[in-house]
Design a protein around this motif. Structure first.
Motif, short mmCIF file in Angstrom:
data_model
loop_
_atom_site.label_atom_id
_atom_site.label_comp_id
_atom_site.label_asym_id
_atom_site.label_seq_id
_atom_site.Cartn_x
_atom_site.Cartn_y
_atom_site.Cartn_z
N ALA A 74 21.44 90.31 -31.79
CA ALA A 74 21.79 89.36 -32.85
C ALA A 74 23.29 89.38 -33.10
CB ALA A 74 21.02 89.69 -34.13
N GLN A 75 23.90 90.56 -33.10
CA GLN A 75 25.34 90.66 -33.30
C GLN A 75 26.10 89.94 -32.19
OE1 GLN A 75 25.79 94.90 -33.45
NE2 GLN A 75 25.39 95.00 -35.66
N LEU A 76 25.64 90.11 -30.97
CA LEU A 76 26.29 89.49 -29.82
C LEU A 76 26.16 87.96 -29.87
CD1 LEU A 76 27.77 90.12 -27.20
CD2 LEU A 76 25.56 90.30 -26.08
N VAL A 77 24.97 87.47 -30.12
CA VAL A 77 24.74 86.02 -30.17
C VAL A 77 25.51 85.41 -31.34
CG1 VAL A 77 22.98 84.24 -30.55
CG2 VAL A 77 22.52 86.13 -28.99
N LEU A 78 25.47 86.06 -32.48
CA LEU A 78 26.17 85.55 -33.66
C LEU A 78 27.68 85.56 -33.43
CD1 LEU A 78 25.65 84.46 -36.48
CD2 LEU A 78 25.73 86.79 -37.33
N GLY A 79 28.20 86.62 -32.84
CA GLY A 79 29.62 86.68 -32.53
C GLY A 79 30.05 85.59 -31.58
N ARG A 80 29.26 85.37 -30.54
CA ARG A 80 29.56 84.31 -29.57
C ARG A 80 29.53 82.94 -30.23
NH1 ARG A 80 25.33 84.49 -26.15
NH2 ARG A 80 26.00 86.45 -25.29
N HIS A 81 28.52 82.72 -31.06
CA HIS A 81 28.38 81.43 -31.74
C HIS A 81 29.57 81.17 -32.67
CE1 HIS A 81 26.60 78.04 -33.83
NE2 HIS A 81 26.95 78.64 -34.96
N CYS A 82 29.96 82.18 -33.44
CA CYS A 82 31.08 82.01 -34.38
C CYS A 82 32.39 81.73 -33.63
CB CYS A 82 31.24 83.23 -35.26
SG CYS A 82 29.92 83.43 -36.47
N CYS A 83 32.61 82.41 -32.53
CA CYS A 83 33.84 82.20 -31.76
C CYS A 83 33.88 80.81 -31.14
CB CYS A 83 33.96 83.27 -30.67
SG CYS A 83 34.35 84.89 -31.34
N GLU A 84 32.73 80.28 -30.77
CA GLU A 84 32.67 78.94 -30.18
C GLU A 84 32.75 77.84 -31.23
OE1 GLU A 84 29.00 79.08 -28.06
OE2 GLU A 84 29.83 80.23 -26.40
N SER A 85 32.54 78.19 -32.51
CA SER A 85 32.51 77.20 -33.58
C SER A 85 33.89 76.74 -34.01
CB SER A 85 31.77 77.74 -34.80
OG SER A 85 30.42 77.95 -34.47
N GLY A 86 34.92 77.46 -33.65
CA GLY A 86 36.27 77.05 -34.00
C GLY A 86 37.07 78.16 -34.64
N PRO A 87 38.34 77.85 -34.92
CA PRO A 87 39.24 78.89 -35.42
C PRO A 87 38.88 79.43 -36.81
CG PRO A 87 40.33 76.75 -35.36
CD PRO A 87 39.00 76.58 -34.72
#
Length: 137
Positions: free
Chosen positions: A92-105
């Motif tokens: 969950a940490q990995l997926v959430l981190g990836r998602h947040c980084c792809e969402s923008g600055p």
């Protein structure tokens, strides 16, 4: 005198079984890719996720974020991922981190935090993504 092995309470078994069946369905190479299997697995995971079972929160959150097209389902999936990530679930940490980084600055800092949490648990992918973030900064 006989000593009985301590058995799990029926409530715990009742929550664990749907999570195990759903995980088996989703991890199955052929079956897990079908819409009906994903829908059934989501149905199985819903109640345990609401009851706070971290594995169910993580799997259902990933399923909703990846395979659902409504914004409401994605928001619910992200909230489930946050709950599981706070509880220490590496995936969950990995997926959430990836998602947040792809969402923008604006969400990159939050993404960095979750990737650092995953890296602290030994995730090589999180370390790789953190390296990519450092290059982009």
């Amino acid at each position: 005198m006989r000593v009985r092995a301590k058995s799990s309470s029926p409530a715990i078994v009742q929550m664990r079984l749907p999570v195990r069946v759903a995980s088996w369905l989703l991890d199955s190479p052929r079956i897990g890719k079908t819409h009906s299997a994903k829908r059934f697995a989501g149905h199985l995971l819903k109640q345990p996720a609401r009851q706070g079972v971290v594995a169910a929160q993580s799997r259902l959150g990933q399923l909703l974020c990846r395979d659902c097209c409504t914004p409401r389902d994605r928001r619910f999936g992200l909230e489930l991922l946050r709950q599981a990530a706070r509880a220490g679930d590496l995936q969950a940490q990995l997926v959430l981190g990836r998602h947040c980084c792809e969402s923008g600055p604006l969400e990159a800092q939050q993404g960095r935090y979750w990737l650092e949490q995953a890296a602290a648990q030994g995730s090589d992918e999180a370390l790789r993504l953190l390296g990519c973030l450092a290059v982009l900064s």
